[in-house]
Scaffold this active site. Structure first.
Site, PDB file in Angstrom:
ATOM      1  N   GLN A 223      -8.148  -1.203   7.689  1.00  0.00           N
ATOM      2  CA  GLN A 223      -8.846  -1.122   6.407  1.00  0.00           C
ATOM      3  C   GLN A 223      -8.841  -2.475   5.702  1.00  0.00           C
ATOM      4  O   GLN A 223      -9.445  -2.614   4.640  1.00  0.00           O
ATOM      5  CB  GLN A 223      -8.151  -0.093   5.497  1.00  0.00           C
ATOM      6  CG  GLN A 223      -8.155   1.313   6.041  1.00  0.00           C
ATOM      7  CD  GLN A 223      -7.335   2.287   5.212  1.00  0.00           C
ATOM      8  OE1 GLN A 223      -6.597   3.070   5.756  1.00  0.00           O
ATOM      9  NE2 GLN A 223      -7.460   2.277   3.904  1.00  0.00           N
ATOM     10  N   GLU A 741     -10.487   8.518  -4.753  1.00  0.00           N
ATOM     11  CA  GLU A 741      -9.226   9.244  -4.584  1.00  0.00           C
ATOM     12  C   GLU A 741      -8.949  10.263  -5.660  1.00  0.00           C
ATOM     13  O   GLU A 741      -8.027  11.077  -5.526  1.00  0.00           O
ATOM     14  CB  GLU A 741      -8.083   8.232  -4.612  1.00  0.00           C
ATOM     15  CG  GLU A 741      -8.202   7.221  -3.515  1.00  0.00           C
ATOM     16  CD  GLU A 741      -7.467   5.949  -3.837  1.00  0.00           C
ATOM     17  OE1 GLU A 741      -7.148   5.733  -5.025  1.00  0.00           O
ATOM     18  OE2 GLU A 741      -7.236   5.179  -2.924  1.00  0.00           O
TER      19      GLU A 741
END
Ligand code: CDP
Length: 796
Positions: A223, A741
């Site tokens: 990532q 998130e």
């Protein structure tokens, strides 16, 4: 008369544009690490420890070397000769690459075999003979600090016990004084259990060292490709310009693909030694038992309350179990991540948090699993404590929250732990949520149902999450400042390519970054291609995790487009033969202020940049922007769940879930909704079914998808999403806040609070997650709390 383009039609801000990346994914044309095959490529497999804590007496690799097709067997001893047996972690600790002295968790990497194919490599791993002397095992913080506990990290000269840090933040004395004034003190002990991000694609890498060019190319599931490049340069002492990290399509990351794993390092060393490409693809069990776990924090929380419901102070004492190596990715300054962002949405005068981190014989933990560095735990603790406090006061759950919220005109607001929140309309979000769930009606229905022996419950959870680290003044990882970047090149025909230092793993950057360019320049989104993940071409960036992409890289995209627009304005003035001050902008076009019909499009300016620029102007239309955010962005959300609990089985069903998310300006409303639904699904899984724990010997229970459950469409409840509250971020160039998130962060407490609400009046104060039927049944039947990780006997 305005000739501005219709922003939604060209796919700009606010357009629910279909995800362009899905075109290749649904056709099976994605290009994941395991899809890549290089000429002459070899395959690597890892031998893992079966024991959680043991001294290694000997490793005999001779039988493995004898197997035809084996090219290399790597052990810790061999790594040590190259100073690579240990590597630094992202939290200033060290982690074994291949074990030399001891194994410290079940699944730890002990040796690697590189062979012609993965099957030969796997067989050869089984032919390696390792003798272990078992040692006592530690599986929780209590054992870690017990008198006479074995020291897990005896490799470190300075380590005499299992404590990693004792850290505190806030005002201890002021909090003490506030507690002395309290009418009521509400207390709660909670455990946020270990969980695993479990992306569908496991970790993997293909290292390709070319002796002729001295160039090392690594395809890997990361990532944060630039951070990996820096780490390889510093640890392996290779020249940074000779390292190219390519992160191809990623099948989900959720924080699991941020750390540096031993498999990456071993495949790189193997490729350098063998001068052939070496591929390592982790299997599912390897991923579940050895790569970054999340959570595993115990909390003792206390709230000082005035009788009328005003919160006077909060005190939190946390014990965090980090596993055998402290390898969290988090800003250097904050030992327990941003856990102290708890209670940011409430107006609380003073607070104190003390946190102790300890080692245990478990795989390294602490990855920011779909959260901004421990914010998931922060919000869960916060909202469980809010529910308990309202109950202790005998106050209505919604009213208690509303009275303590930071008010709309109190921004920027300084939280008791020192953060500065940016903007929000908290009460409005709550009102929308209460109306949508039918709050008053449900409370009536709940009371009537109770009289007939049915247990209905309603749980409220609010969340505000600090998203978008840095600013660079306060946020760094291993000294590397946190900011991000974007590079935009507009070709002569007005088509463009935008590259950023972020890396999408399913969030849809290829779609949304083009929308920001479209918003700023009026170039149709379909004319903008987005590229990320190749360190040779993308500008430097800190990667994608902690929902930081939109707040930081997305802002950089807007800023670089503005630089382009500034140059295009000079080109327009030249083409229109007026001075720059006389040129006005509307979407897609510059025009002469006094004669709006005389204008040039952004595409005509692009052509002029290569064919008709004014004397002295540098040709071309491209630029780079580095964006160092002035602050974090603070989205807010209210999640409200209603449930029915079956008292005879402990099974609970979600009746309705309402989500009200305020993430500022939405770039792509459809993608935002997808992010929220995904988060609510993961939250449901954590609250309801995910169980990955360790028995007394440190065996990982839940190392496969038979035991560690991922919810499918069948189990997942329906969600009702609301988008009517929009509070733009005051410091973000397009007013956006992060969203990726939020629902995973705020969701778990909504479900758990709902179940606890259904049990109100039974004397049960807490059931720790996961709320498995047997735990709920036990609580109802024996009228007692069910705490801690689910107990597992070693013979289970
Ligand atoms: O860092 P990460 O990509 O995981 O999270 P994010 O920045 O919150 O973005 C997730 C996705 O939602 C991206 O495609 C964003 O562009 C999109 N998004 C949006 O459309 N509007 C927002 N206000 C925030 C994110």
């Amino acid at each position: 008369m305005s000739q501005a383009l219709d922003e939604i039609k060209i796919g700009g801000l606010g357009a629910s544009r279909k995800r362009v990346e899905d075109n290749r994914f649904i056709r099976g044309k994605g290009n994941y690490t395991d899809d890549i095959t290089l000429p002459g490529m070899l395959h690597m497999e890892i031998l893992r420890s079966p024991l959680a804590h043991a001294r290694i007496s000997s490793i005999d690799t001779s039988k493995a070397w004898d197997i035809p097709g084996v090219h290399l067997v790597l052990t810790g001893e061999m790594m040590a000769t190259r100073n690579l047996a240990w590597m630094p972690t992202l939290s200033y600790d060290t982690q074994a690459v291949l074990a030399t002295d001891k194994v410290r968790f079940q699944g730890q990497e002990v040796a690697c075999v590189i062979a012609d194919d993965p099957y030969i490599a796997k067989d050869a791993c089984e032919a390696i003979e390792v003798e272990y002397e078992p040692l006592p095992v530690i599986v929780n913080p209590e054992q870690a600090v017990a008198e006479g506990a074995p020291v897990i990290r005896d490799d470190k000269d300075s380590q005499r016990d299992n404590v990693i840090y004792d850290w505190e933040v806030g005002d201890a004395a002021g909090t003490e004084r506030a507690f002395a004034q309290a009418d009521v003190v509400s207390k709660l002990r909670l455990h946020y259990p270990r969980s695993h991000p479990s992306p569908i694609e496991c970790c993997g890498s293909i290292a390709d060292f070319n002796r002729a060019t001295s160039k090392l190319t690594v395809y890997m599931t990361t990532q944060a490709p630039h951070i990996i490049r820096a780490a390889v340069a510093l640890v392996a002492e290779l020249p940074e310009h000779m390292i190219r990290i390519i992160s191809p399509d990623i099948g989900g990351g959720f924080g699991n693909k941020v750390p540096v794993y031993p498999g990456y390092v071993c495949s790189i060393l193997a490729s350098i030694l063998l001068e052939r490409p070496v591929k390592w693809i982790e299997d599912k069990t390897g991923n579940l038992i050895s790569t970054g776990f999340a959570r595993d924090i115990y909390l003792d929380g206390e709230m000082a309350l005035r009788r009328d419901g005003k919160i006077l102070a909060v005190r939190m004492r946390c014990d965090a179990d980090h596993g055998a190596f402290f390898s969290d990715a988090q800003p250097s300054k904050f030992k327990i991540g941003l856990l102290h962002s708890a209670f940011a949405a409430y107006d609380i005068p003073v607070a104190h948090l003390a946190a102790r981190g300890t080692y245990s014989n478990k795989a390294p933990g602490g990855v920011a699993y779909r959260c901004s560095f421990r914010v998931t735990e922060a919000m869960f603790f916060q909202e469980r404590m809010m529910q308990a406090a309202a109950d202790d006061l005998g106050m209505d759950q919604a009213e208690f929250r509303r009275m303590n919220f930071v008010k709309d005109d109190d921004f920027p607001h300084r939280t008791p732990f020192g953060f500065l929140t940016d903007s929000g309309q908290y009460a409005k979000c709550l009102d929308v949520g209460l109306k949508a769930i039918g709050y008053e009606d449900f409370r009536r229905e709940q009371a009537e149902a109770r009289n007939r022996g049915r247990l209905l419950g309603l749980g409220i959870s609010t969340m505000t999450e600090p998203l978008g680290a840095g600013n660079s003044r306060e946020y760094d990882i291993l000294g590397i400042k946190m900011f991000d970047s974007a590079e935009l090149k507009v070709h002569m025909t007005g088509k463009a390519i935008i590259r950023t230092g972020a890396r999408t793993q399913g969030q849809g950057h290829e779609t949304t970054w083009a929308q920001i360019v479209s918003h700023e320049l009026g170039i149709p989104a379909e004319d903008v291609v987005v590229e990320e993940g190749d360190t040779d071409t993308a500008p430097f960036g800190m990667g994608t995790y902690a929902s930081r992409s939109t707040p930081v890289a997305g802002a950089a995209v807007a800023m670089v487009a503005r630089k382009i627009r500034a140059k295009a304005r000079r080109l327009a003035a030249h083409l229109l033969e007026v001075s720059e001050e006389d040129v006005e902008w509307e979407l897609g076009r510059f025009y002469v202020r006094s004669a709006p019909d005389r204008g040039v499009t952004i595409q005509e300016c692009a052509m002029a940049a290569y064919s008709n620029m004014p004397d002295g102007m540098e040709p071309g239309l491209e630029n780079t922007a580095y964006y160092d955010p002035p602050n974090l962005t603070w989205p807010f959300a209210v999640y409200i769940a209603t449930v029915e609990v079956d008292p005879s089985t402990g099974v609970w069903d979600v009746l309705k879930l309402v989500a009200v998310d305020d993430c500022g300006v939405r770039i792509n409303p459809m993608i935002v909704e997808g992010q929220i639904m995904g988060g609510l699904t993961e939250a449901y899984a954590m609250a309801n079914m995910q169980f990955i724990t360790f028995d007394a010997e440190g065996n990982c229970v839940g190392s496969n998808y038979m035991d560690y459950l991922l919810p499918t469409a069948w189990e997942t409840p329906g969600f009702e999403l609301h988008s009517e509250v929009v509070t733009p971020c005051p410091h973000h160039p397009i007013g956006a806040k992060g969203i990726g998130e939020c629902a995973a962060v705020g969701g778990p407490a909504a479900y758990v609070n709902a179940v606890m609400d259904a049990l109100s009046g039974t004397g049960v104060r807490n059931i720790d997650m996961p709320l498995l039927p047997d735990r709920v049944w036990e609580a109802i039947t024996y009228r007692r709390d069910v705490s801690g990780a689910p107990p597992v006997r070693s013979d289970d």
